[in-house]
Enzyme design. Sequence first.
Site, PDB file in Angstrom:
ATOM      1  CG  ASP A 105      -0.189  -0.026   2.528  1.00  0.00           C
ATOM      2  OD1 ASP A 105       1.045  -0.227   2.517  1.00  0.00           O
ATOM      3  OD2 ASP A 105      -0.823   0.157   3.581  1.00  0.00           O
ATOM      4  CE  LYS A 156      -0.370   2.654  14.071  1.00  0.00           C
ATOM      5  NZ  LYS A 156      -1.739   2.180  13.806  1.00  0.00           N
ATOM      6  CG  ASP A 216       0.152   5.036   4.605  1.00  0.00           C
ATOM      7  OD1 ASP A 216      -1.004   4.652   4.817  1.00  0.00           O
ATOM      8  OD2 ASP A 216       0.667   6.011   5.188  1.00  0.00           O
TER       9      ASP A 216
END
Length: 745
Positions: A105, A156, A216
């Site tokens: 992606d 993250k 992405d």
Amino acid sequence: MKALFLAGGKGTRLRPLTDHLPKPMVPVMGRPLLERSIEALKECGVNKVVFSTGYRADDIEKYFSSSEFGVNIHYVCEDIPLGTGGAIKNCADYFNDTFIIFNSDIVSNIDLNDMVAFHKKKRADVTIAATRVQNPSSYGVIEYDEFGFATTFTEKPKPGEEKSDFINAGVYVFNPKVLDLIPSNRVVSVEKETFPALLQNGYKIAVYRGGTYWIDIGTPEKYMRVHADIFSGLCKIPENNFLTNRIYGLERIQIHDTARVIGPVWFGDDVRIGANVTVGPNVVVGSGFESGRGCVISDSILWNNVSVGSGVSITKSVVTAGVQNRKRYSVRKYHLLPGKQTASGHIISTYGRKDCHKLSQDKKIKILFLSTYPPRACGIATFTQDLICELEKTGQVDTSVAAVSDSEYSYPPRVKFTIEQQNEEAYAEAAEKINSSGFDLLMVEHEYGIFGGKWGKFLLNLTSRLKIPYFVTLHTVLPNPAESQKEIMSTLAAKSRKIITMASNTVDILQNTYGIERTKIEVVHHGVPEYPSTERDTLKKELGLTGRFIVSTFGLISPGKGLEYGIEAIARVAKKHPDILYFILGQTHPVVKRKDGEKYREKLERTVKNFGLEEKVRFVNRYLKIEEIIRYLQLSDVYMTPYLGKDQAVSGTLAYAAGYGRVIISTPYLYAEEMLKDGRGLLADFRSPATLAERIEEVMTHPEQQEEMERRTQELGKTMYWGEVSLHYLHLFQAELQRGKEPPA
């Protein structure tokens, strides 16, 4: 070499685009993303590919089984989702040597050959491609040591707790032995589990930081963004460069005589455009598209086999395969589902609907330009005036000017206030005026010399106090700046929304020298005014110059223009070609004149006299109107810029010459190298009358070469007219203001 594509995800965040299509198969400029990724891998010698599939696996296999793609393809379908690490382990039997892994992606320009070479040089067990982003908290963050090896992975992290702004770019080089550490038959995250385990067991993970573009396409907004980046030149595709060829595929379509195409536009095959239709700018038209009369389509992506009826308006939308829109209807910022037919007033589906109208589509954008402005005699002043005039023609902006002044001028009403160039306090006062005046954004036209303080440092007193977003257009990009110049530019860029440069060969300089994020840099051509074309021979006849070979240079005259070398070149050419005539057009630069009077012009005049060129060189000593400049350009056989400064990143005069398809002979400064590549002109050495003369003679004695260079230059020039360039600025402003009006922290 072999490669593994991780192509099994559902693409949930990309819905509704992935409701009927696996994410790796969404089209990017008319071709599935997965196909484009394979083309990139083939360039580095990959001849065998494994697809790890899951969601709608049959769609992928059906497509790649129907044609020859130049690689051997194997399919491994997951019965249940196994995560990134589990998918890699599930395909382990296919790999017994170093191989590449690619998340399906992403779109990037990572040099895979270089990455593999880096992997081998580092003798790494795994190499991870890393890219720098402004907000790493949404990604997997990588910390690394001074030798380029990973030390820590954090998935993250919370905003403010990131210890690095480099993230995992989703491209890896693996040695097969590391597969032994990945458990079988269960869900494994390569990011959260495998990489930390490899570090703990002493494996070497190298961090490759090459590449200037990465995104992405996990959301519809990012899907549209990648197309915008391709159109702007930020991202490249093999079949076309939209900076030089604004319309791709025009020869493959049927277009009504009354239809209008405004580049950049990408066309697929078998496209039919009806009467009075406007397509563009920034539109992808898939194969099999058909329109009725009077449609308006802009800033949108139309997949294959879309059909729209008369009077349909589509903007900022993705229209997927098979949509039929037969009634007069306006579609804005919507995704239309396949197989549906729209009815008047009915919205099929939206994405991000709550964010669609942060900026009212009916409200004009209020823009303040910070720049010099006519009647001040300055190239940047003329540039600003031209851009404002074209933006106003769109009917979507209200423009005003804060004029930087070095003297008293009688400004037009558009100038709302002035800033005394060398008054440091005036810049802070100007910021307060701007903040309280209701402007949506500030457009800074930047050149070190037009702002006060050393290298224009006073400008930072203004930008640091702004409460609205600002953009910066660079009229100078120094490859080797002094530390103070670098600091000013880096500080200016840090809080700007976009840094606009006029030549793509300055992008690496802005990144590597000034540390500006690639995503913040936009390449936009220097604009050129569009005037009716007059045949060169007709103009020569009108002016009594039939049979003369005309060379010209125009602009404000200063010693850095190197005109003495141009004059000596004419002297050399005139020995063999007495019909040559050189026009030197323009007055002495006001700053030069205040300091040194007319010393430089008088030197040039003496040079002409010493060479006996009174009949071969003509001076036009005044500030020319645009109409006069265009007339002289249309008269010219060659436009010459013998400039001395190799770091010059833009030249308005050279841009004008390109806009009117003249053969350009120039010294190899930055902007000239960019504009004259691909056979659009000839470069000569700095301070070299001999090579300038050789290039002029080459054009004079090879008319067929002159004709071909003019054709190539005109192709580029058509993309540089102010109408096109102003739309690029407008769409840039609109896109950024959709994010809100708060300046960066």
